[in-house]
Write an enzyme that holds these catalytic residues in place. Structure first.
Site, PDB file in Angstrom:
ATOM      1  CG  ASP A 140      -2.001  -0.955   1.252  1.00  0.00           C
ATOM      2  OD1 ASP A 140      -1.963  -1.884   0.433  1.00  0.00           O
ATOM      3  OD2 ASP A 140      -2.909  -0.830   2.092  1.00  0.00           O
ATOM      4  CG  ASP A 141       0.240   3.784   2.222  1.00  0.00           C
ATOM      5  OD1 ASP A 141      -0.940   3.568   1.898  1.00  0.00           O
ATOM      6  OD2 ASP A 141       0.612   3.855   3.411  1.00  0.00           O
ATOM      7  CG  HIS A 196      -4.404   2.709  -0.612  1.00  0.00           C
ATOM      8  ND1 HIS A 196      -5.345   1.994   0.089  1.00  0.00           N
ATOM      9  CD2 HIS A 196      -3.442   3.050   0.292  1.00  0.00           C
ATOM     10  CE1 HIS A 196      -4.961   1.892   1.366  1.00  0.00           C
ATOM     11  NE2 HIS A 196      -3.822   2.543   1.514  1.00  0.00           N
ATOM     12  CG  HIS A 206      -3.591   6.755   3.279  1.00  0.00           C
ATOM     13  ND1 HIS A 206      -3.753   6.535   4.624  1.00  0.00           N
ATOM     14  CD2 HIS A 206      -3.161   5.577   2.773  1.00  0.00           C
ATOM     15  CE1 HIS A 206      -3.429   5.293   4.929  1.00  0.00           C
ATOM     16  NE2 HIS A 206      -3.071   4.683   3.806  1.00  0.00           N
ATOM     17  CE1 TYR A 246      -4.582   5.491   8.650  1.00  0.00           C
ATOM     18  CE2 TYR A 246      -6.419   6.408   7.405  1.00  0.00           C
ATOM     19  CZ  TYR A 246      -5.151   6.535   7.943  1.00  0.00           C
ATOM     20  OH  TYR A 246      -4.441   7.704   7.768  1.00  0.00           O
ATOM     21  CG  HIS A 263       2.187   0.089   4.391  1.00  0.00           C
ATOM     22  ND1 HIS A 263       1.975  -0.766   5.452  1.00  0.00           N
ATOM     23  CD2 HIS A 263       1.038   0.821   4.253  1.00  0.00           C
ATOM     24  CE1 HIS A 263       0.754  -0.568   5.938  1.00  0.00           C
ATOM     25  NE2 HIS A 263       0.166   0.393   5.234  1.00  0.00           N
TER      26      HIS A 263
END
Length: 459
Positions: free
Chosen positions: A168-169, A218, A222, A259, A329
């Protein structure tokens, strides 16, 4: 010394010696031969908050505009990613305004699908403790608080010992390191892309895509999605879909809520925008397959604790009767280093072996189902907006008149489990993770420590 010490260690060390090791490109310039000269427990302490930064790795390959992704049937050619103008997109890392022509058009498209959007008010900051009514409203089916999942949420892979590998991210400064490792190990993953990072690192995003990794949404900035209005949710998802298409030429059909913060209102809007909600594996209301790796960089956890989490995850993964998805991540050097140096080598050495693949593959679907432009809608209908002739609800101003259902059954129970309060997806008190779950510990960490000693004895 070799005969008395090294030889007894070889049975444990040899499996790891056969695992693909990082190429010279992956060895940090900050410490030549560090992985050889230091025992791995000593190396582990270097993966910490405030660690020295290694040189970043740019995209190893740049692709000419018009390049055709031959691995993906009917895929459009690549756009010219370098021609993107950030001024044509919202400010980075902020929820986009909702009065732009683009967002207003997306709102109309969501309304036109006929998908019912529950009339839930947004939650307030603070998670479960500050939203007791939302926690107790089972029709909301709030995944963060109690672990309620809709029937079509993706939380696991159907086949036992199959790992849906996700990051992720990103893309971010050290994603290039991770891509090189995955390529060397012949592994594919799902990358849940933040829109603000896609506009910042378009060449890395193209490299991910052309290496046949799955690209998914995503959000733009965020945020905890249940705290947003309907229009803000549409803006977060719409701009991320748009920038990914502007870079790759294709639009993802999968998304992951930051989350894991999703309820039936957010699910319905995502579904109306052609996105399949994908989270990660949960084995109890308070325990999920979250490594906690995000928190190393900020000093909220240690690399040792992350590996303890990983040991519990794989211990549980070998006992459940289905496959699994883990939260990791690619945003920080620490998260990339611990993946390349510990988690992935340990998983590759595991016996019986794991089958490691992107979420789309672990669901036994072809990669083309991961994108609207290549999805033929035969095995992945979520990739196409479903229109309904009646019951059209409004995505604007919270003026809903429909029942609090998404079309999927709002099953499951809510509890007063504490909210996810950090950026890793784990709860603020660490309960929403794999920690504390009784599980057989693997030999991976022990073997990792032993193999460095064996190598050192030969120097």
């Amino acid at each position: 010394m070799y005969t008395t010490l090294a030889r007894p260690l070889l049975p444990l060390a040899l499996p790891l010696l056969l695992v693909p090791q990082p190429s010279p490109r992956l060895l940090p310039a900050r410490a030549p031969l560090l992985r050889v000269l230091l025992p791995l427990p000593s190396l582990l302490v270097l993966i910490a908050s405030g660690m020295s930064s290694a040189p970043t790795v740019a995209a190893s390959t740049t692709f000419a505009s018009g390049t055709t992704p031959t691995f993906l049937p009917n895929a459009p050619p690549l756009p010219n990613a370098l021609s993107l103008n950030p001024a044509n997109y919202p400010p980075l890392d902020k929820t986009p305004p909702v009065d732009s022509p683009e967002v207003q058009q997306w709102i109309k498209e969501v309304n036109a699908t006929g998908i019912q959007i529950p009339d839930f008010a947004p939650t307030v900051a603070g998670g479960c403790p500050t939203n007791p009514d939302a926690v107790n409203d089972q029709s909301r089916c709030w995944w963060t608080c109690g672990g309620c999942a809709a029937p079509d949420d993706i939380e696991q892979c159907p086949d036992k010992m199959t790992w849906g590998l996700t990051y992720d991210d990103g893309p971010a400064l050290y994603t290039g390191d991770l891509l090189a490792y995955l390529d060397q190990a012949n592994l594919k993953a799902t990358f849940f892309v933040v829109g603000s990072r896609a506009i910042s690192y378009p060449a890395l995003l193209q490299e991910e895509y052309m290496a046949q990794h799955q690209i998914a949404v995503h959000t733009w900035s965020h945020p905890p999605m249940t705290t947003l209005t309907n229009e803000q949710i549409i803006a977060e998802l719409g701009w991320t879909k748009k920038v990914i298409k502007d870079v790759l030429g294709v639009t993802p059909t999968f998304w992951r809520p930051p989350y894991g913060d999703v309820d039936n209102r957010v699910r319905a809007i995502a579904k109306a925008m052609g996105l399949q909600t994908s989270i990660w594996t949960r084995i109890s209301p308070e325990a999920t397959f979250d490594t906690g790796d995000f928190d190393i960089a900020g000093g909220q956890t240690t690399s040792t604790q992350v590996l303890n989490n990983w040991e519990n995850i794989i211990g549980n993964a070998t006992t459940i009767d289905h496959g699994f998805i883990v939260l990791e991540h690619d945003l920080f050097q620490q998260t990339v280093d611990i993946a390349m140096d510990y988690i992935l080598p340990d998983a590759l050495a595991h016996q019986p072996p794991f089958k490691i693949e992107p979420i789309i593959s672990c669901l036994n679907k072809p990669l083309q189902d991961a994108y609207i432009e290549t999805n033929d809608n035969s095995s992945n209908p979520i990739g196409m907006s479903s229109a309904a002739p009646t019951g059209v609800s409004s995505a604007s101003d919270g003026a809903h008149t429909t029942s609090p259902q998404t079309g999927a059954s709002a099953t499951g129970s809510a509890s007063s489990a504490e909210a996810s309060g950090n950026s890793s997806g784990a709860s603020a008190n660490g309960k929403n993770s794999a920690m504390g779950i009784a599980a057989p510990s693997s030999m991976g960490a022990i073997a990792l420590a032993l193999v460095s000693g064996v190598v050192a004895l030969f120097l």
